[in-house]
Design a protein around this motif. Structure first.
Motif, PDB file in Angstrom:
ATOM      1  N   GLN A  81       0.816  -1.027   0.030  1.00 41.94           N
ATOM      2  CA  GLN A  81       0.000   0.167   0.082  1.00 41.94           C
ATOM      3  C   GLN A  81       0.973   1.254  -0.011  1.00 41.94           C
ATOM      4  O   GLN A  81       0.568   2.139  -0.885  1.00 41.94           O
ATOM      5  N   ARG A  82       2.021   1.209   0.655  1.00 40.57           N
ATOM      6  CA  ARG A  82       2.785   2.478   0.817  1.00 40.57           C
ATOM      7  C   ARG A  82       3.454   2.851  -0.567  1.00 40.57           C
ATOM      8  O   ARG A  82       3.631   3.958  -1.187  1.00 40.57           O
ATOM      9  N   THR A  83       3.892   1.525  -1.158  1.00 43.58           N
ATOM     10  CA  THR A  83       4.606   1.651  -2.484  1.00 43.58           C
ATOM     11  C   THR A  83       3.694   2.481  -3.463  1.00 43.58           C
ATOM     12  O   THR A  83       3.874   3.172  -4.214  1.00 43.58           O
ATOM     13  N   HIS A  84       2.180   1.814  -3.512  1.00 47.34           N
ATOM     14  CA  HIS A  84       1.333   2.543  -4.446  1.00 47.34           C
ATOM     15  C   HIS A  84       0.975   3.905  -4.035  1.00 47.34           C
ATOM     16  O   HIS A  84       0.837   4.752  -4.894  1.00 47.34           O
ATOM     17  N   GLU A  85       1.023   4.205  -2.742  1.00 45.59           N
ATOM     18  CA  GLU A  85       0.681   5.778  -2.379  1.00 45.59           C
ATOM     19  C   GLU A  85       1.903   6.642  -2.802  1.00 45.59           C
ATOM     20  O   GLU A  85       1.760   7.659  -3.355  1.00 45.59           O
ATOM     21  N   GLU A  86       3.292   5.961  -2.758  1.00 42.81           N
ATOM     22  CA  GLU A  86       4.417   6.924  -2.842  1.00 42.81           C
ATOM     23  C   GLU A  86       4.575   6.816  -4.459  1.00 42.81           C
ATOM     24  O   GLU A  86       5.151   7.923  -5.214  1.00 42.81           O
ATOM     25  N   VAL A  87       4.305   5.772  -5.323  1.00 45.83           N
ATOM     26  CA  VAL A  87       4.946   5.769  -6.600  1.00 45.83           C
ATOM     27  C   VAL A  87       3.652   5.737  -7.592  1.00 45.83           C
ATOM     28  O   VAL A  87       3.912   6.502  -8.626  1.00 45.83           O
ATOM     29  N   GLY A  88       2.452   5.622  -7.271  1.00 48.20           N
ATOM     30  CA  GLY A  88       1.194   5.825  -8.022  1.00 48.20           C
ATOM     31  C   GLY A  88       1.170   4.362  -8.594  1.00 48.20           C
ATOM     32  O   GLY A  88       1.145   3.323  -7.919  1.00 48.20           O
ATOM     33  N   GLN A  89       0.822   4.119  -9.772  1.00 45.45           N
ATOM     34  CA  GLN A  89       0.844   2.872 -10.534  1.00 45.45           C
ATOM     35  C   GLN A  89       1.975   1.882 -10.308  1.00 45.45           C
ATOM     36  O   GLN A  89       3.115   2.199 -10.776  1.00 45.45           O
ATOM     37  N   ALA A  90       1.336   0.666  -9.951  1.00 53.50           N
ATOM     38  CA  ALA A  90       2.536  -0.272 -10.004  1.00 53.50           C
ATOM     39  C   ALA A  90       2.053  -1.635  -9.745  1.00 53.50           C
ATOM     40  O   ALA A  90       1.055  -1.526  -9.245  1.00 53.50           O
ATOM     41  N   ILE A  91       2.617  -2.318 -10.437  1.00 51.52           N
ATOM     42  CA  ILE A  91       2.319  -3.921 -10.570  1.00 51.52           C
ATOM     43  C   ILE A  91       3.028  -4.710  -9.588  1.00 51.52           C
ATOM     44  O   ILE A  91       4.237  -4.579  -9.531  1.00 51.52           O
ATOM     45  N   PHE A  92       2.432  -5.346  -8.667  1.00 57.70           N
ATOM     46  CA  PHE A  92       3.087  -6.578  -8.025  1.00 57.70           C
ATOM     47  C   PHE A  92       2.661  -8.136  -8.490  1.00 57.70           C
ATOM     48  O   PHE A  92       1.408  -7.926  -8.765  1.00 57.70           O
ATOM     49  N   VAL A  93       3.565  -8.741  -8.689  1.00 61.11           N
ATOM     50  CA  VAL A  93       3.427 -10.063  -9.193  1.00 61.11           C
ATOM     51  C   VAL A  93       3.725 -10.995  -8.054  1.00 61.11           C
ATOM     52  O   VAL A  93       4.943 -10.934  -7.560  1.00 61.11           O
ATOM     53  N   ALA A  94       3.104 -11.811  -7.699  1.00 61.88           N
ATOM     54  CA  ALA A  94       3.283 -12.559  -6.217  1.00 61.88           C
ATOM     55  C   ALA A  94       2.992 -13.982  -6.429  1.00 61.88           C
ATOM     56  O   ALA A  94       2.038 -14.349  -7.222  1.00 61.88           O
ATOM     57  N   LYS A  95       3.839 -15.070  -6.007  1.00 66.70           N
ATOM     58  CA  LYS A  95       3.347 -16.409  -5.751  1.00 66.70           C
ATOM     59  C   LYS A  95       3.691 -16.720  -4.334  1.00 66.70           C
ATOM     60  O   LYS A  95       4.510 -16.333  -3.641  1.00 66.70           O
TER      61      LYS A  95
END
Length: 87
Positions: free
Chosen positions: A60-74
Motif C-alpha cells: 500500500q505504501r508503495t502504491h501511495e508513493e509511486v502511483g501505479q505499480a504492478i506486484f506479481v506474487a507467488k
C-alpha cells in the motif's frame, strides 16, 4: 504456519529502480522476516500472519508513493519443521 512469497515489483514510472530498491530496503528492515533478493524477484519468508501484514502495509505504501505499480506474487505455505526434515 510459515509462508514464502516470491514478489516482483514493476513500477509504472520512468525511474523504476529507486522505488524497487526502496521497497526491498523496507522489507529488509523487518527482523522477523527472511528476505532474499535476486535479479528478478524477492522472496519473503516468515510466519504467515506477519508476512501478510507487512506485505499489505508495504505494498500500500508503495502504491501511495509511486502511483501505479504492478506486484506479481507467488505464495507457498509450509511447515518449517517438516521442510527441515525433508532436506
Amino acid at each position: 504456519m510459515q509462508v514464502m512469497v516470491e514478489l516482483s515489483l514493476y513500477p509504472l514510472v520512468n525511474e523504476y529502480i529507486p522505488p524497487i530498491q526502496t521497497f526491498i530496503d523496507r522489507l529488509n528492515s523487518y527482523s522477523e522476516l527472511s528476505v532474499s533478493t535476486s535479479s528478478t524477484s524477492t522472496q519473503v519468508t516468515g510466519e504467515y500472519a506477519e508476512v501478510m501484514k507487512v506485505l499489505g502495509e508495504e505494498m500500500q505504501r508503495t502504491h501511495e508513493e509511486v502511483g501505479q505499480a504492478i506486484f506479481v506474487a507467488k505464495f507457498l505455505n509450509f511447515d518449517a519443521m517438516q521442510a527441515r526434515k525433508s532436506s
